[in-house]
Design an enzyme around this catalytic site. Sequence first.
Site, mmCIF file in Angstrom:
data_model
loop_
_atom_site.group_PDB
_atom_site.id
_atom_site.type_symbol
_atom_site.label_atom_id
_atom_site.label_comp_id
_atom_site.label_asym_id
_atom_site.label_seq_id
_atom_site.Cartn_x
_atom_site.Cartn_y
_atom_site.Cartn_z
ATOM 1 N N TYR A 1 1.215 2.365 15.574
ATOM 2 C CA TYR A 1 2.004 2.501 14.355
ATOM 3 C C TYR A 1 3.461 2.883 14.574
ATOM 4 C CZ TYR A 1 2.093 7.621 13.809
ATOM 5 O OH TYR A 1 2.334 8.950 13.953
ATOM 6 N N GLU B 1 -8.983 3.927 -2.940
ATOM 7 C CA GLU B 1 -7.700 3.719 -3.611
ATOM 8 C C GLU B 1 -7.921 3.016 -4.949
ATOM 9 O OE1 GLU B 1 -4.469 2.309 -1.220
ATOM 10 O OE2 GLU B 1 -5.338 3.065 0.657
ATOM 11 N N TYR C 1 1.257 5.655 -0.619
ATOM 12 C CA TYR C 1 0.781 6.862 0.097
ATOM 13 C C TYR C 1 1.038 8.028 -0.854
ATOM 14 C CZ TYR C 1 0.443 9.700 4.494
ATOM 15 O OH TYR C 1 0.091 10.566 5.515
ATOM 16 N N HIS D 1 -3.752 13.904 0.155
ATOM 17 C CA HIS D 1 -4.006 13.002 1.293
ATOM 18 C C HIS D 1 -2.876 13.102 2.315
ATOM 19 C CE1 HIS D 1 -5.094 9.506 3.659
ATOM 20 N NE2 HIS D 1 -3.918 8.960 3.416
ATOM 21 N N ARG E 1 -0.408 15.976 13.006
ATOM 22 C CA ARG E 1 0.739 16.708 13.542
ATOM 23 C C ARG E 1 0.551 18.209 13.317
ATOM 24 N NH1 ARG E 1 2.470 12.307 10.713
ATOM 25 N NH2 ARG E 1 2.795 13.542 8.841
ATOM 26 N N ASP F 1 0.851 -1.183 0.000
ATOM 27 C CA ASP F 1 0.000 0.000 0.000
ATOM 28 C C ASP F 1 0.890 1.237 0.000
ATOM 29 O OD1 ASP F 1 -2.370 1.436 0.029
ATOM 30 O OD2 ASP F 1 -2.484 1.452 2.226
ATOM 31 N N GLU G 1 -10.691 3.803 2.874
ATOM 32 C CA GLU G 1 -9.719 4.558 2.077
ATOM 33 C C GLU G 1 -10.005 4.257 0.619
ATOM 34 O OE1 GLU G 1 -5.696 3.730 3.480
ATOM 35 O OE2 GLU G 1 -5.870 5.367 4.946
ATOM 36 N N LYS H 1 -4.813 -2.047 9.791
ATOM 37 C CA LYS H 1 -5.003 -2.133 8.342
ATOM 38 C C LYS H 1 -5.227 -3.552 7.840
ATOM 39 C CE LYS H 1 -3.836 2.155 7.068
ATOM 40 N NZ LYS H 1 -4.592 2.964 6.094
ATOM 41 N N GLU I 1 -10.178 12.384 6.743
ATOM 42 C CA GLU I 1 -10.005 13.718 6.167
ATOM 43 C C GLU I 1 -11.343 14.446 6.018
ATOM 44 O OE1 GLU I 1 -7.833 11.336 3.112
ATOM 45 O OE2 GLU I 1 -7.019 13.325 2.652
ATOM 46 N N GLN J 1 -4.768 2.016 14.642
ATOM 47 C CA GLN J 1 -3.593 2.473 13.886
ATOM 48 C C GLN J 1 -2.798 3.522 14.681
ATOM 49 O OE1 GLN J 1 -4.816 4.320 10.220
ATOM 50 N NE2 GLN J 1 -2.734 4.712 9.498
ATOM 51 N N THR K 1 -4.626 6.429 -0.388
ATOM 52 C CA THR K 1 -5.891 7.150 -0.457
ATOM 53 C C THR K 1 -5.832 8.260 -1.504
ATOM 54 O OG1 THR K 1 -6.174 6.720 1.878
ATOM 55 C CG2 THR K 1 -7.571 8.434 0.929
ATOM 56 N N ASP L 1 -9.278 0.273 1.177
ATOM 57 C CA ASP L 1 -8.294 -0.140 2.182
ATOM 58 C C ASP L 1 -8.820 0.247 3.562
ATOM 59 O OD1 ASP L 1 -5.892 -1.054 3.264
ATOM 60 O OD2 ASP L 1 -4.983 0.941 3.155
ATOM 61 N N ARG M 1 -8.725 3.682 12.593
ATOM 62 C CA ARG M 1 -7.841 4.818 12.899
ATOM 63 C C ARG M 1 -7.343 4.819 14.338
ATOM 64 N NH1 ARG M 1 -6.271 5.948 7.946
ATOM 65 N NH2 ARG M 1 -8.017 6.472 6.584
ATOM 66 N N THR N 1 -9.160 -5.773 3.090
ATOM 67 C CA THR N 1 -8.945 -4.854 1.968
ATOM 68 C C THR N 1 -9.838 -5.362 0.844
ATOM 69 O OG1 THR N 1 -6.622 -4.599 2.630
ATOM 70 C CG2 THR N 1 -7.227 -3.847 0.415
HETATM 71 MN MN MN Z 1 -4.206 2.759 2.385
#
Ligand code: MN
Length: 415
Positions: free
Chosen positions: A236, A193, A121, A126, A135, A119, A191, A245, A355, A232, A341, A225, A229, A249
């Site tokens: 992570y 994708e 990114y 995104h 952050r 997967d 997600e 995750k 998001e 995760q 995503t 996907d 959250r 899928t």
């Molecule tokens: Mn993904």
Amino acid sequence: VSVVAVAADSDFPLANIPFGVVATSDGRERVATIVGDVVVDLAALHRAGLLPPALPDGVFDTRALNRFMALGPSATHAVRTRVAELLGADGDLDAVRAALLEREAVAPRLPFQVGDYVDFYSSLEHATNMGRILRPGTEPLPENWRHLPVGYHGRAGTVVVSGTPVTRPNGQRRGEGGAVDAGPSRRLDFELEVGFVIGPASTRGRRVKTVDAAQHVFGFVLVNDWSARDVQAFEYQPLGPFLGKSFATSISPWVVTLDALRPYFVAPPVQEPPVEPYLRTDEPWAIDLELEVDIAPRGKTATTVTRTNFASMYWTAPQQLAHLTVNGATVRTGDLCASGTVSGAAPGSRGSLMEATWGGTDPLPLADGTTRTFLEDGDEVVMRGWCGGGRGTPRVGFGDVRGAVVPAPPLTSAP
Ligand code: MN
């Protein structure tokens, strides 16, 4: 024009000819394609001697596309060309009739045996949104992001075909008060994708050059996907995504070939700073592919919560493949590489609830009068994707990838 009826808004005109696997009511599985609402049994066409003679015996009389995909682009091209002849305006309906199945009479199966699953990114929007949400007050993009297509190795064994229910995962997560405990995810997300699947394998120790990507990419599918959250967020660091995750899928049942998509290739965004030579490509591998996501609470009207386009992706398939193999790692037939995503810049074009609700702070209204921050049990998520369809270009679509959320099994206090 086809000997079978194809509606103007069908995802599957003769310009498409995607590949999948279907089962009839007796449980027998075979490789098939779809034209309009008619599924074409390719094993039957092959047995009848109607497909190119160089194809290996039994290549379609099987429950996965892998053997066919491994033959490479010339075989894909030959079969699509022949199917278009057989079902085209000058085709012979009587010759193919025995191979035609009503779409409602068959069940789509997972189209290929998934090898490794990666997967990426690769959407700038995104990655930027996630950085701002997770952050705040810092530079949203990680330092490496414009240098390489960031990705991780996922779990191939839980890739499922569209229509498979998705069980809400249990896991460890931090609650409102900050305490950590285990239980059903409270932040289940989708997600949006798009993934590519590998045909011919590469050689260990030898990188796949961007100019050779078309020799290895069989085609594309839509990917949901699913992501927990809260699980995760707690797990992570330091090694990346794990149980948040790996539970499911979902992919769409029909693999749309590179050949069918090529007319919709467009130039990707300009990359600045310039990338390393092994990642450079002059070919326009961004795809002008419209994407939508609906949420349908059980028994209720669906609401379209996202509309976006795949053409905005910063990193493209040849770059992802070149990066994946630059260290000498191989790709094998059936490997699935998901884009990450797909999000646009506008609020209505975000490819995840994380998001779209800005980390759960801005609930989305649904048509039934309820709102969502994250998915609830009974919610069905439906993703659609298509190219063209206007101004004289045929519509080449993916159908949809759907999955409904079912409640988590109890996680009792006993071990
Ligand atoms: Mn993904």
